[in-house]
Scaffold this motif. Structure first.
Motif, PDB file in Angstrom:
ATOM      1  N   THR A 107       0.844  -1.209   0.000  1.00  0.00           N
ATOM      2  CA  THR A 107       0.000   0.000   0.000  1.00  0.00           C
ATOM      3  C   THR A 107       0.871   1.247   0.000  1.00  0.00           C
ATOM      4  O   THR A 107       0.601   2.225  -0.712  1.00  0.00           O
ATOM      5  N   SER A 108       1.897   1.229   0.818  1.00  0.00           N
ATOM      6  CA  SER A 108       2.777   2.405   0.915  1.00  0.00           C
ATOM      7  C   SER A 108       3.455   2.681  -0.415  1.00  0.00           C
ATOM      8  O   SER A 108       3.514   3.819  -0.881  1.00  0.00           O
ATOM      9  N   LEU A 109       3.960   1.617  -1.043  1.00  0.00           N
ATOM     10  CA  LEU A 109       4.629   1.804  -2.336  1.00  0.00           C
ATOM     11  C   LEU A 109       3.646   2.284  -3.397  1.00  0.00           C
ATOM     12  O   LEU A 109       3.982   3.145  -4.211  1.00  0.00           O
ATOM     13  N   SER A 110       2.456   1.725  -3.378  1.00  0.00           N
ATOM     14  CA  SER A 110       1.435   2.171  -4.350  1.00  0.00           C
ATOM     15  C   SER A 110       1.149   3.643  -4.165  1.00  0.00           C
ATOM     16  O   SER A 110       1.036   4.396  -5.128  1.00  0.00           O
ATOM     17  N   GLY A 111       0.998   4.052  -2.909  1.00  0.00           N
ATOM     18  CA  GLY A 111       0.745   5.467  -2.631  1.00  0.00           C
ATOM     19  C   GLY A 111       1.874   6.338  -3.125  1.00  0.00           C
ATOM     20  O   GLY A 111       1.672   7.367  -3.757  1.00  0.00           O
ATOM     21  N   LEU A 112       3.101   5.917  -2.875  1.00  0.00           N
ATOM     22  CA  LEU A 112       4.253   6.690  -3.332  1.00  0.00           C
ATOM     23  C   LEU A 112       4.282   6.750  -4.846  1.00  0.00           C
ATOM     24  O   LEU A 112       4.625   7.772  -5.444  1.00  0.00           O
ATOM     25  N   GLY A 113       3.927   5.628  -5.471  1.00  0.00           N
ATOM     26  CA  GLY A 113       3.975   5.580  -6.921  1.00  0.00           C
ATOM     27  C   GLY A 113       2.885   6.411  -7.576  1.00  0.00           C
ATOM     28  O   GLY A 113       3.117   7.089  -8.566  1.00  0.00           O
ATOM     29  N   HIS A 114       1.686   6.382  -6.982  1.00  0.00           N
ATOM     30  CA  HIS A 114       0.560   7.052  -7.639  1.00  0.00           C
ATOM     31  C   HIS A 114       0.505   8.533  -7.365  1.00  0.00           C
ATOM     32  O   HIS A 114       0.256   9.337  -8.245  1.00  0.00           O
ATOM     33  N   PHE A 115       0.686   8.894  -6.089  1.00  0.00           N
ATOM     34  CA  PHE A 115       0.311  10.247  -5.703  1.00  0.00           C
ATOM     35  C   PHE A 115       1.467  11.180  -5.398  1.00  0.00           C
ATOM     36  O   PHE A 115       1.302  12.377  -5.485  1.00  0.00           O
ATOM     37  N   SER A 116       2.600  10.643  -4.986  1.00  0.00           N
ATOM     38  CA  SER A 116       3.676  11.542  -4.561  1.00  0.00           C
ATOM     39  C   SER A 116       4.247  12.281  -5.742  1.00  0.00           C
ATOM     40  O   SER A 116       4.235  11.792  -6.860  1.00  0.00           O
ATOM     41  N   SER A 117       4.753  13.459  -5.491  1.00  0.00           N
ATOM     42  CA  SER A 117       5.295  14.242  -6.596  1.00  0.00           C
ATOM     43  C   SER A 117       6.500  13.536  -7.161  1.00  0.00           C
ATOM     44  O   SER A 117       7.372  13.088  -6.427  1.00  0.00           O
ATOM     45  N   LEU A 118       6.531  13.429  -8.448  1.00  0.00           N
ATOM     46  CA  LEU A 118       7.621  12.698  -9.093  1.00  0.00           C
ATOM     47  C   LEU A 118       8.962  13.347  -8.784  1.00  0.00           C
ATOM     48  O   LEU A 118       9.959  12.679  -8.563  1.00  0.00           O
ATOM     49  N   GLU A 119       8.982  14.687  -8.738  1.00  0.00           N
ATOM     50  CA  GLU A 119      10.249  15.389  -8.509  1.00  0.00           C
ATOM     51  C   GLU A 119      10.772  15.049  -7.123  1.00  0.00           C
ATOM     52  O   GLU A 119      11.933  14.741  -6.945  1.00  0.00           O
ATOM     53  N   ALA A 120       9.885  15.082  -6.125  1.00  0.00           N
ATOM     54  CA  ALA A 120      10.348  14.881  -4.748  1.00  0.00           C
ATOM     55  C   ALA A 120      10.904  13.481  -4.549  1.00  0.00           C
ATOM     56  O   ALA A 120      11.901  13.282  -3.884  1.00  0.00           O
ATOM     57  N   VAL A 121      10.209  12.505  -5.109  1.00  0.00           N
ATOM     58  CA  VAL A 121      10.648  11.124  -4.875  1.00  0.00           C
ATOM     59  C   VAL A 121      11.841  10.768  -5.738  1.00  0.00           C
ATOM     60  O   VAL A 121      12.727  10.042  -5.327  1.00  0.00           O
ATOM     61  N   SER A 122      11.915  11.334  -6.917  1.00  0.00           N
ATOM     62  CA  SER A 122      12.955  10.874  -7.833  1.00  0.00           C
ATOM     63  C   SER A 122      14.349  11.258  -7.377  1.00  0.00           C
ATOM     64  O   SER A 122      15.323  10.660  -7.783  1.00  0.00           O
ATOM     65  N   ILE A 123      14.459  12.249  -6.494  1.00  0.00           N
ATOM     66  CA  ILE A 123      15.812  12.613  -6.083  1.00  0.00           C
ATOM     67  C   ILE A 123      16.354  11.664  -5.012  1.00  0.00           C
ATOM     68  O   ILE A 123      17.496  11.757  -4.627  1.00  0.00           O
ATOM     69  N   ASP A 124      15.547  10.775  -4.511  1.00  0.00           N
ATOM     70  CA  ASP A 124      16.004   9.843  -3.482  1.00  0.00           C
ATOM     71  C   ASP A 124      16.446   8.559  -4.161  1.00  0.00           C
ATOM     72  O   ASP A 124      15.748   7.542  -4.136  1.00  0.00           O
ATOM     73  N   SER A 125      17.627   8.597  -4.726  1.00  0.00           N
ATOM     74  CA  SER A 125      18.075   7.466  -5.551  1.00  0.00           C
ATOM     75  C   SER A 125      18.357   6.225  -4.710  1.00  0.00           C
ATOM     76  O   SER A 125      18.193   5.100  -5.181  1.00  0.00           O
ATOM     77  N   SER A 126      18.730   6.428  -3.473  1.00  0.00           N
ATOM     78  CA  SER A 126      19.009   5.237  -2.649  1.00  0.00           C
ATOM     79  C   SER A 126      17.708   4.499  -2.359  1.00  0.00           C
ATOM     80  O   SER A 126      17.671   3.257  -2.327  1.00  0.00           O
ATOM     81  N   PHE A 127      16.612   5.249  -2.185  1.00  0.00           N
ATOM     82  CA  PHE A 127      15.321   4.594  -1.980  1.00  0.00           C
ATOM     83  C   PHE A 127      14.920   3.838  -3.237  1.00  0.00           C
ATOM     84  O   PHE A 127      14.450   2.701  -3.169  1.00  0.00           O
ATOM     85  N   ASP A 128      15.133   4.459  -4.380  1.00  0.00           N
ATOM     86  CA  ASP A 128      14.797   3.814  -5.645  1.00  0.00           C
ATOM     87  C   ASP A 128      15.558   2.496  -5.804  1.00  0.00           C
ATOM     88  O   ASP A 128      15.002   1.480  -6.246  1.00  0.00           O
ATOM     89  N   GLU A 129      16.831   2.531  -5.447  1.00  0.00           N
ATOM     90  CA  GLU A 129      17.627   1.305  -5.560  1.00  0.00           C
ATOM     91  C   GLU A 129      17.082   0.220  -4.637  1.00  0.00           C
ATOM     92  O   GLU A 129      17.006  -0.967  -5.013  1.00  0.00           O
TER      93      GLU A 129
END
Lengths: 397, 394
Positions: B276-298
């Motif tokens: 659920t948390s990942l879905s929420g991050l994927g659907h609603f969070s601002s792409l700019e804010a999340v995309s700068i967290d490359s370690s989370f992406d990895e």
């Protein structure tokens, strides 16, 4: 008389903790005597402590019961803007009915109220309701009830000869739009027409007579504008998430600013205000004033109206965003803006429970030079006032 | 559809229309038994023949008639009722009358509810309708009560809000269970129920009430901290935590992002909450804010490759797709099924495929076609559609 000049005991003793039943008892006591209208006017400004932390419905009950009482105690001119606001923009049947009743407290009926009554018919036609003012917070089942449309048409009849200009339109409602009204309401319209026709007194030429209190516009000269020291550092955020202060945006150029919130459920208020703001932007461009006049909309609901909501709300209504045209929320210090602008708004928690329409024209120091409140503002009138400000700024340089 | 095919279908409709009229006439025949009268009659059977309508009205009014027959008569002329203020009044009086059987009053109320959407005439009866609904919220029958309360609550009716709040504050005055009352109050964000909801979260009468209260607090900025705490509380019920995640995302996306990231990578958390948390991050969070967290992406990429949970894997994949497929998967080549999205897909602006209308919509359309056919059969000249009455200036 301005809204802020009322200062009586009644307004000060009733507050957010006063139980509704006590408020109703107060109103009932005031109703016992004619010419007590000025006491009740103090209960109408939105920002008074009486309405703090009350739900919208509770606020509606109190305001409606108050407005309805003017029929008995007389309707002072200071109360007229509140009454006409409800007829022009209200969508709640209880409040609209109360406003229609309130007009019957006028000592000097005027045909200036006719357009407002017809507007109320359109506003409430699909949203009429069974209601009563016999007592406060009634319990169902009711033995009898009235409706907003009944009260409106009864008021037409009460106006008598003063409403002779309305005869043709009333006849149109009855003949061309009879399916829009129930048999009961059609009888009310017939009765109103009959009352108007049978009133033969000479009412003189009050054609288009509009009491001065109906004008939504207040203009302040330079000396009256005060200063913005209390709000210059209020932190704002725009629809793109850019952080700035009040001073950054409003103290560089004259601005036109409206207040709104995205969860407003009255389409005649916030949604229409922002739609008109978009048209005002267009008029500014057409007059070649784009670099000289800024526009802004500030939300009453900064906790909920985050940048994405600000952006969507504006875009959906035709607003164009730029450096000089922004939607804003406060990150802190909304109360300071509330005080500075004497905003006509109140809250239950963080949610707006009641607000008026408000637009302000600010000079290049962020000071209020003119305000248009409560009734619908005219785009050209606002623009003309803004142009006057620009001209006076040029002359003073 | 070509012309020949259309004509064939039209003829078929005429024939089936004839059968339906015959069955309705038999339904009106009092000499037959109840079961004979009801047999073969479709639930959508309708009549606009004036004689049949008059007979149907008499049946509806007849207290000695079988209840099911009376109900069928109501449904049989529901279109006519919607065009007649007098017939609407008839139904309103039936609903109000607690000496009539509930088995009659309830369907009558449902027909009125439908007409409140579909009938132009009904709009003029709104005050009477609301008056009747308010009169029956104290009815002995729970189903009728709840139906009336539901309609009023959606209208943001002040009387029903008052009564529901009374019931939450004093259970002896409750009209419906607390979780239902909360749900009803939730139709109006301007209601005064947020303090009650917050109390209910702290001391819930039952789990369903707590979950409903959390859901509605999504509209209350003052409840942000409470929702964040619920989301992070591993001892809290899973469903309540999931509901608080959705509520928090609406109120404070930045706070939601922080907490959701922690939950998504926490192996001590349940898989479905992590998903659920990942879905929420994927659907609603601002792409700019999340995309700068490359370690989370990895970390998400590794999660996708290693997790045994299908839901979690899908959620991780969806999250990565939203990031533009920039992440390199550690999976073997043959297992790479994710194609990077183009800009249109990321922004949700790819062309929409037109779907076939749903069966329900087709049923409504066919019902209207039948009515037109009835009218044609009664009058050789084709009917002209009614123009809406008046126009709103608002």
């Amino acid at each position: 008389m301005s809204e802020s000049s009322h200062n009586t005991k009644s307004h000060q003793t009733l507050d957010e903790d006063t139980p509704e039943v006590q408020i109703a008892e107060f109103i009932d006591a005031v109703k016992q005597s004619r010419d007590n209208g000025n006491i009740l006017v103090d209960l109408l400004p939105e920002r008074i402590p009486l309405y703090l932390n009350r739900s919208s419905n509770e606020t509606i009950r109190i305001r409606g019961y108050t407005l309805a009482a003017f029929e008995q105690v007389g309707l002072p001119e200071a109360a007229l803007p509140y009454v006409l606001e409800e007829l022009e923009n209200g969508r709640d049947a209880y409040l609209v009915a109360a406003a229609a009743k309130a007009l019957r407290g006028l000592d000097n009926p005027t045909n200036g109220v006719i357009p407002f009554l017809f507007k109320a018919v359109e506003n409430v036609r699909g949203a009429d309701d069974s209601l009563t003012f016999e007592n406060y917070r009634p319990q169902w089942p009711l033995t009898t009830y009235t409706t907003a449309l009944k009260e409106i048409f009864y008021t037409f009849g009460w106006l008598g000869a003063h409403a002779s200009d309305a005869l043709a339109d009333l006849q149109t409602l009855l003949e061309d739009r009879r399916d829009d009204f129930s048999a009961t309401i059609r009888r009310e319209i017939e009765d109103a027409i009959e009352c108007i026709r049978s009133d033969t007194k000479n009412v003189g030429t009050d054609c288009c007579a509009r009491p001065t209190s109906l004008s939504p516009q207040v203009v302040r000269s330079g000396r009256e504008r005060g200063d913005t020291n209390s709000i210059n550092d209020v932190e704002l955020e725009d629809q793109e998430g850019n952080a700035l202060t009040f001073r950054d945006f409003f103290c560089r150029s004259p601005s036109i600013v409206v207040f709104f919130y995205s969860r407003c459920d009255n389409p005649n208020k916030c949604s229409l205000t922002v739609t008109k703001l978009a048209r005002l932007q267009q008029a500014i461009r057409q007059e070649g004033l784009e670099g000289q006049l800024q526009t802004a909309a500030i939300t009453y609901d900064p906790g909920y109206d985050l940048p994405r909501r600000l952006r969507a709300y504006g875009q959906n209504r035709g607003v164009l965003f730029s450096d000089k045209n922004r939607f804003l929320r406060t990150r802190s210090g909304f109360e300071k803006l509330q005080d500075y602008f004497s905003l006509g708004v109140n809250f239950i928690g963080s949610i707006v429970n009641r607000h008026r329409i408000e637009l302000f024209i600010l000079d290049d120091k962020g000071r209020v030079a003119a305000s248009f409140t409560r009734l619908q503002w005219d785009i050209q009138e606002v623009l003309d006032q803004a142009k006057l400000l620009l001209r006076s700024s040029c002359c003073s340089q | 559809m070509d012309v020949e095919e259309y004509l064939k279908q039209y003829k078929k409709e005429l024939e089936s229309g004839d059968d339906e009229r015959t069955r309705y006439r038999e339904f009106l025949n009092k000499s037959r038994s109840v079961s004979e009268r009801l047999e073969g009659l479709e639930s959508s059977a309708n009549s606009s023949d004036q004689d049949e309508v008059s007979e149907s009205i008499n049946i509806i009014r007849d207290r000695d008639e079988d209840v099911q027959i009376r109900v069928t008569a109501i449904r049989g002329i529901s279109n006519e009722i919607g065009e007649s203020p007098e017939l609407i009044d008839l139904l309103l009086s039936l609903v109000r009358d607690n000496t009539e059987p509930v088995a009659l009053r309830e369907p009558a109320l449902r027909v009125l509810q439908q007409l409140s959407f579909s009938s132009v005439v009904f709009r003029t009866k709104r005050p009477e309708y609301l008056d009747v609904l308010r009169s029956i919220i104290d009815d002995q029958d729970a189903e009728l009560r709840q139906q009336a309360i539901g309609v009023l609550a959606k209208e943001k009716d002040e009387y029903v809000q008052r009564r529901l709040l009374e019931g939450l504050e004093d259970p002896s005055k409750a009209l419906i269970p607390p979780e239902k009352a909360i749900q009803m109050l939730g139709f109006d964000i301007h209601a005064e129920h947020y303090p009650i909801l917050r109390d209910m979260v702290k001391s819930p009468p039952n789990p369903a009430a707590k979950k409903e209260a959390v859901r509605l607090l999504a509209a209350d900025a003052a409840s942000k901290n409470m929702l964040a705490e619920i989301l992070s509380d591993k001892g809290e019920d899973k469903e309540v935590r999931r509901t608080s995640a959705i509520a928090l995302e609406s109120l404070d996306p930045a706070e939601f992002e922080d907490r959701a990231k922690q939950i998504a990578l926490d192996e001590d958390e349940s898989d479905d909450l992590r998903a659920t948390s990942l879905s929420g991050l994927g659907h609603f969070s601002s792409l700019e804010a999340v995309s700068i967290d490359s370690s989370f992406d990895e970390s998400v990429a590794q999660l996708r490759d290693k997790t045994a949970s299908e839901d979690l894997r899908r959620a991780a994949e969806m999250y990565m797709n939203r990031r533009g497929g920039r992440l390199q998967s550690t999976q073997p080549e043959e297992l790479k099924s994710v194609q990077p999205l183009d800009e249109n897909q990321m922004m949700g602006t790819e062309p929409v495929t037109v779907q076939e209308p749903s069966p329900n919509i087709l049923a409504v359309i066919m019902g209207r076609v039948r009515k037109i056919i009835e009218a044609i059969k009664g009058n050789p000249k084709p009917p002209t559609p009614k123009t809406p009455a008046g126009g709103s200036s608002v």
